[in-house]
Write a protein that holds these residues in place. Structure first.
Motif, short mmCIF file in Angstrom:
data_model
loop_
_atom_site.label_atom_id
_atom_site.label_comp_id
_atom_site.label_asym_id
_atom_site.label_seq_id
_atom_site.Cartn_x
_atom_site.Cartn_y
_atom_site.Cartn_z
N MET A 113 0.83 -1.21 0.00
CA MET A 113 0.00 0.00 0.00
C MET A 113 0.87 1.26 0.00
SD MET A 113 -3.02 -1.14 2.66
CE MET A 113 -3.83 0.47 2.61
N ARG A 114 1.97 1.22 0.73
CA ARG A 114 2.88 2.38 0.76
C ARG A 114 3.45 2.63 -0.64
NH1 ARG A 114 5.73 4.78 4.90
NH2 ARG A 114 5.27 3.08 6.35
N TYR B 298 -4.74 -3.79 13.24
CA TYR B 298 -5.76 -4.13 12.24
C TYR B 298 -6.75 -2.97 12.06
CZ TYR B 298 -9.69 -6.31 9.89
OH TYR B 298 -10.70 -6.58 9.00
N ASN B 299 -7.17 -2.36 13.13
CA ASN B 299 -8.14 -1.26 13.02
C ASN B 299 -7.58 -0.09 12.20
OD1 ASN B 299 -10.16 -2.55 14.55
ND2 ASN B 299 -9.22 -1.89 16.47
N ILE B 300 -6.30 0.25 12.43
CA ILE B 300 -5.70 1.34 11.65
C ILE B 300 -5.53 0.91 10.19
CG2 ILE B 300 -3.75 2.93 11.46
CD1 ILE B 300 -3.21 2.48 14.42
N LYS C 106 -2.68 15.45 -0.24
CA LYS C 106 -3.27 15.51 1.09
C LYS C 106 -3.62 14.11 1.59
CE LYS C 106 -6.98 17.79 3.68
NZ LYS C 106 -8.13 18.74 3.60
N ARG C 107 -4.19 13.30 0.73
CA ARG C 107 -4.53 11.92 1.12
C ARG C 107 -3.28 11.08 1.29
NH1 ARG C 107 -9.18 9.57 -2.51
NH2 ARG C 107 -10.18 11.34 -1.47
N ARG C 108 -2.27 11.35 0.50
CA ARG C 108 -1.02 10.60 0.61
C ARG C 108 -0.38 10.82 1.98
NH1 ARG C 108 1.65 12.76 -3.40
NH2 ARG C 108 1.17 11.13 -4.90
N LYS C 109 -0.34 12.07 2.44
CA LYS C 109 0.25 12.35 3.74
C LYS C 109 -0.49 11.61 4.86
CE LYS C 109 2.12 16.93 2.64
NZ LYS C 109 2.07 18.38 2.95
N TYR D 263 0.37 4.37 7.89
CA TYR D 263 1.27 3.23 7.68
C TYR D 263 2.33 3.16 8.79
CZ TYR D 263 -0.71 3.34 2.94
OH TYR D 263 -1.57 3.34 1.87
N ASP D 264 2.86 4.31 9.17
CA ASP D 264 3.86 4.33 10.25
C ASP D 264 3.24 3.83 11.56
OD1 ASP D 264 5.71 5.36 8.50
OD2 ASP D 264 5.41 7.45 9.12
N GLN D 265 2.01 4.24 11.84
CA GLN D 265 1.34 3.79 13.07
C GLN D 265 1.10 2.29 13.05
OE1 GLN D 265 -2.22 6.14 13.34
NE2 GLN D 265 -1.13 8.08 13.56
N ILE D 266 0.75 1.76 11.90
CA ILE D 266 0.50 0.31 11.79
C ILE D 266 1.78 -0.46 12.06
CG2 ILE D 266 -0.16 -1.53 10.20
CD1 ILE D 266 -1.90 0.66 8.75
N GLU D 267 2.88 -0.03 11.46
CA GLU D 267 4.14 -0.74 11.63
C GLU D 267 4.61 -0.69 13.09
OE1 GLU D 267 6.01 -0.09 7.15
OE2 GLU D 267 6.54 1.29 8.77
#
Length: 202
Positions: free
Chosen positions: A113-114, A156-158, A182-185, A191-195
C-alpha cells in the motif's frame, strides 16, 4: 487779580516752554526709533533661524526616508535553495498473495500500500500495481475481518481504515490516477502507526 508779567518775562517763558517741548519730543521719538530697528533686526534673525530649522528638518527627513531603503536592501533574504529531488522508488514488490499469518500479511500489505501510495503520474506500471494492490486489500479484509483474535488489534483497526481510504480512491478515480498529496500524507502517517503497532504485537 495778580499783576500781568512784563512783556520780556512773558517772551522768555514762551521760549522756555517751546524748548522744553522740542526736547520732550526728541526724547519721545528716540525710544520708539530704537525698538523699531531692534525689532527689524530681531525679525531678520528669526527668519534666518526659521529657514535654518526648516533646512535641518528637511535634511533629517531625507535621511529618515533614505535609511529604511538601505535597511530593506540589506535585509533582503537570499533566494531559497532548490528543493531536493524526491528519492526514486525501489523496484515494485511482486510478492502478492496471503500467507494466512496475520503479522506477515499485515506487514506485506502495508509495504504494498505504501508503494502504491507513492506512485505518481507517469510512473511505469502504476495501473498494474494499483490493480494488484486493490485485489490484495480485498482478500486481506475478507480473510481477517471475522477473526476475533485479529479484528480487535490496534494494528488491524488502523490498517482497515487505511484500506478503506485507498480503496475509495481507486473506486472514485481508477488505478491510473495517483493518490492526491493531502490523502497521501494521511496514509503515510497511518502506515507508520500500523508498523509501530505490529512491532509491539498489538
Amino acid at each position: 487779580h495778580p499783576p500781568n508779567p512784563p512783556a520780556g518775562a512773558m517772551a522768555r517763558l514762551l521760549l522756555a516752554a517751546a524748548l522744553l517741548g522740542v526736547q520732550a519730543s526728541a526724547f519721545l521719538v528716540a525710544p520708539t526709533a530704537r525698538p523699531c530697528r531692534g525689532r527689524a533686526l530681531s525679525m531678520a534673525q528669526d527668519r534666518r533661524q526659521f529657514a535654518g530649522s526648516w533646512a535641518a528638518a528637511g535634511a533629517a527627513a531625507a535621511a529618515a526616508v533614505a535609511l529604511p531603503v538601505f535597511a530593506e536592501e540589506e535585509a533582503v533574504a537570499p533566494p531559497p535553495a532548490p528543493a531536493a529531488p524526491a528519492p526514486a522508488l525501489e523496484p515494485a514488490p511482486a510478492d502478492f498473495g496471503l500467507t494466512f499469518d496475520y503479522t506477515r500479511d499485515a506487514t506485506k500489505m502495508v509495504k504494498h500500500m505504501r508503494y502504491a501510495t507513492m506512485l505518481k503520474k507517469g510512473d511505469p506500471g502504476i495501473e498494474a500495481f494499483a490493480t494488484q494492490t486493490k485485489q490484495e486489500m480485498t482478500d486481506f479484509v475478507s480473510q481477517y475481518r471475522r477473526n476475533p483474535r485479529v479484528s480487535g488489534k490496534q494494528s488491524y483497526n488502523i490498517l482497515y481504515t487505511a484500506i478503506s481510504v485507498l480503496a475509495g480512491h481507486y473506486a472514485s478515480y481508477g488505478p491510473k490516477f495517483p493518490v492526491p498529496e493531502k490523502r497521501r500524507k494521511r496514509l503515510l502517517q497511518e502506515y507508520d502507526q500500523i508498523e509501530k503497532a505490529l512491532k509491539k504485537a498489538r
